[in-house]
Design an enzyme around this catalytic site. Structure first.
Site, PDB file in Angstrom:
ATOM      1  N   SER A 172       0.840  -1.196   0.000  1.00  0.00           N
ATOM      2  CA  SER A 172       0.000   0.000   0.000  1.00  0.00           C
ATOM      3  C   SER A 172       0.882   1.256   0.000  1.00  0.00           C
ATOM      4  O   SER A 172       1.692   1.423  -0.905  1.00  0.00           O
ATOM      5  CB  SER A 172      -0.962  -0.068   1.194  1.00  0.00           C
ATOM      6  OG  SER A 172      -1.974   0.884   1.077  1.00  0.00           O
ATOM      7  N   ASP A 335      -9.325  -5.951  -3.970  1.00  0.00           N
ATOM      8  CA  ASP A 335      -9.016  -4.658  -3.357  1.00  0.00           C
ATOM      9  C   ASP A 335      -9.988  -3.590  -3.870  1.00  0.00           C
ATOM     10  O   ASP A 335     -10.095  -3.363  -5.071  1.00  0.00           O
ATOM     11  CB  ASP A 335      -7.568  -4.280  -3.716  1.00  0.00           C
ATOM     12  CG  ASP A 335      -7.023  -3.140  -2.869  1.00  0.00           C
ATOM     13  OD1 ASP A 335      -7.825  -2.354  -2.331  1.00  0.00           O
ATOM     14  OD2 ASP A 335      -5.789  -3.041  -2.765  1.00  0.00           O
ATOM     15  N   HIS A 368      -8.304  -4.955   0.281  1.00  0.00           N
ATOM     16  CA  HIS A 368      -6.996  -4.303   0.371  1.00  0.00           C
ATOM     17  C   HIS A 368      -6.083  -5.033   1.352  1.00  0.00           C
ATOM     18  O   HIS A 368      -4.895  -5.224   1.093  1.00  0.00           O
ATOM     19  CB  HIS A 368      -7.196  -2.848   0.793  1.00  0.00           C
ATOM     20  CG  HIS A 368      -5.974  -1.988   0.690  1.00  0.00           C
ATOM     21  ND1 HIS A 368      -5.320  -1.777  -0.506  1.00  0.00           N
ATOM     22  CD2 HIS A 368      -5.281  -1.285   1.623  1.00  0.00           C
ATOM     23  CE1 HIS A 368      -4.280  -0.968  -0.295  1.00  0.00           C
ATOM     24  NE2 HIS A 368      -4.235  -0.667   0.982  1.00  0.00           N
TER      25      HIS A 368
END
Lengths: 391, 391
Positions: A172, A335, A368
């Protein structure tokens, strides 16, 4: 991440060959740090930790860069009694995908880390005392970017005499740092693994991130960032942290975790002031997380992410042109926050530039968070990618 | 929807055989309305409009049920000079998928409609004067459900002497009403088309909807809902409306619409107080929409959606068991708000109950809004579905 307890290390299929040594947090300090936007920070302090042994040639270093709500604690335990190890302990350790028998793995806290009051985090940001005034910087702290996070890490590695990174690996926000490392210091970086990442932030993501800033700015206690000698904007911060938790998850896992809540609850049917059980649980978890967090830090983190384009050039292709590292992109199919199209864009750009780049998706129910909790399914791929040689 | 101008009627491939007659808004009133949660509303007023002609047998009626931010204006124009027709004008009209040469199409405003100050909307909710006090109900207004929306429509149809619906067709929150109609009044409803819909709201959707309520509740002007003689919680309402707009769109279209904004803007790089252009544009659009909207109404709308399970029984299977209508589910593949798994759950439940049910996905770049802007791609399917006979 609060949710870490839910999977813990129970998912570890690769058994550690030996328990990790206990991890020691260290602090790195640098002065007169020049920010990307042309300002200066008199003193920067960040926490860092390492796993494995630095070899004599100092060429076995892997840097781990952390995600938005994370910190430098990527693997191992500080004490034998720690309930949980670092967030990627399933893939970092002796005999694991990122094998600390082979590599010296370094991980550092970023600037403006979300949790300046976490005793295990050292960071510099708006909550830090400004030596010029003796008070917290608040909004006088310069806007910082992912490039600044990279440059602090570069100074840390310089201080250790390290001149080459075997790899940079991050999830991320960590993936943004990893890719920018390869663009900013191409001679330094041999490999990049971008997990649930992006090459550049698009308008949708800028707007989505802004949702997390809005409740803080709207909180009357925020007071244009000047709350350090008064009540903090805790309600706005709680709302923001609740949104981060929710938006990082796919309904598939979220609905399992909150299966005790339902549309047929009677309290919210009879009273508009009552909340559903899932809302009360999210609120309580977010409220607990406000204790270590700072509202201005969260605003600055949002901004650092919104400003991201790898290479910080006029467009992504120009920014990625200097890259010599081999790159591996691992977005998560489910995600909803940084959807796979973002990693695909970076991968396609690198391919068109003739670079050595790979792409594979992580499958899982978390969305995610599959990049944090389900990455072990790519253990063999990561191990092989790290073992590749030659440019 | 503010965005309607972006596609307008330019996407209309099925040409109308004749221009629609001008549409006239009417008002339906009923007294002592008993709510699902066991309370009473002394007087309910809702706006409604109709297209086409009611036949002598009164058996050619199609009811259109509106979405969260919408109202009864589903098709046609009020005046020849109207910039835009109703939201589904591409599929409702003479010779269109829902052919007003064949059907009498009725559409009404719901209770607690988001826009009580829209001169074209008539609704009853917290902003309505409570006859018992002479002041707005505020939070004394009972919590209402999708079943209550259905029951107001039932009273309207009763007042017109209509005893049978050829079909109920709705998008998003409208789809919830459509499916609940078939569960609540199985002898009344012959067909249901659920567009971008769900059979029941799950914990993820309850939590996602709550995000829209939170900034209103946190706004100091909200004052526990008592703001009708003071400053309204306009900032909280603006934040909520901005989130509705963003979350109803897929990045594919959002990034096209805001392609003039980018991570490389310089104002937000140099000043934490400056926003990205996309944020400023979203804020301005949401601020404009606050003029017709009411914050308490939005809270009540959120709650009505959070409380939804078709049939309002102990579980969805029990709730759908009475359904005799033929049902068609049309979720949008790219929907990030009510993802196709929700429509699939209702479809699968009906199939397992041995009901006559169909499922097909809408493709498009809008995400959730594909159910409003891209439905015309299913025009032939809708026409055929409406023409089916026999149970």
């Amino acid at each position: 991440m609060l949710l870490a307890f839910m999977l813990g290390t129970g998912t570890s299929a690769v058994m550690a060959q030996a328990p990790n040594d206990l991890v020691e947090k260290q602090i790195f300090t640098t002065h007169d740090f020049a920010t990307y936007n042309g300002q200066q920070i008199a003193e920067v302090n960040v926490g860092w930790e390492a796993y494995g042994e630095l070899n004599a040639a100092k060429d076995n270093v892997i840097l781990i860069t952390h995600f938005f709500s994370g910190n430098s604690h990527a693997a191992g335990r500080y004490t034998a009694g720690d309930a949980l190890p670092g967030y990627w302990d399933a893939i970092i350790g002796p005999g694991k995908a990122i094998d600390t028998n082979l590599y010296y793995v370094v991980s550092s806290d970023t600037l403006v880390n979300q949790e300046p009051y976490n005793p295990r985090v050292t960071t510099t940001g708006p909550a830090t005392i400004n030596p010029a005034t003796g008070k917290p910087y608040a909004l006088d702290f310069p806007v910082v970017t992912i490039r600044d996070f990279v440059n602090v890490q570069k100074a840390l590695l310089d201080s250790l005499g390290i001149e080459k990174l075997h790899a940079v690996v991050g999830a991320s926000m960590g993936s943004l740092q990893a890719l920018d490392w390869a663009a900013a210091y191409p001679d330094f970086v041999e490999r990049v693994i971008s997990v649930i990442g992006a090459g550049a932030v698009d308008p949708w993501t800028i707007a989505t991130l802004q949702q997390w800033a809005n409740p803080i700015i709207a909180d009357p206690n925020w007071n244009e960032g000047n709350y350090y000698d008064a009540d903090a904007p805790t309600e706005g911060l709680r709302q923001a942290l609740g949104m981060v938790t929710l938006q990082a998850m796919h309904p598939q896992m979220f609905n399992q975790l909150y299966a005790n809540s339902s549309a047929r609850e009677t309290a919210p049917l009879h009273n508009i002031r009552e909340n559903f059980s899932v809302v009360n649980q999210l609120n309580a978890a977010a409220a607990a997380r406000t204790a270590n967090a700072d509202a201005n830090h969260l605003l600055y983190l949002v901004r650092a992410n919104q400003l991201f384009m790898a290479g910080f050039a006029e467009d992504l292709e120009t920014g990625l042109r200097p890259v010599t590292a081999r790159t591996l992109f691992l977005p998560a199919s489910n995600d909803l926050l940084l959807q796979p199209y973002l990693a695909q864009e970076a991968y396609n750009t690198l391919r068109e530039l003739g670079k050595d780049t790979y792409y594979e998706e992580i499958e899982g129910p978390w969305g995610h968070l599959d990049g944090v909790y389900m990455l072990e399914q790519k253990a063999a791929l990561i191990r092989d990618f790290l073992a590749t040689t030659g440019q």
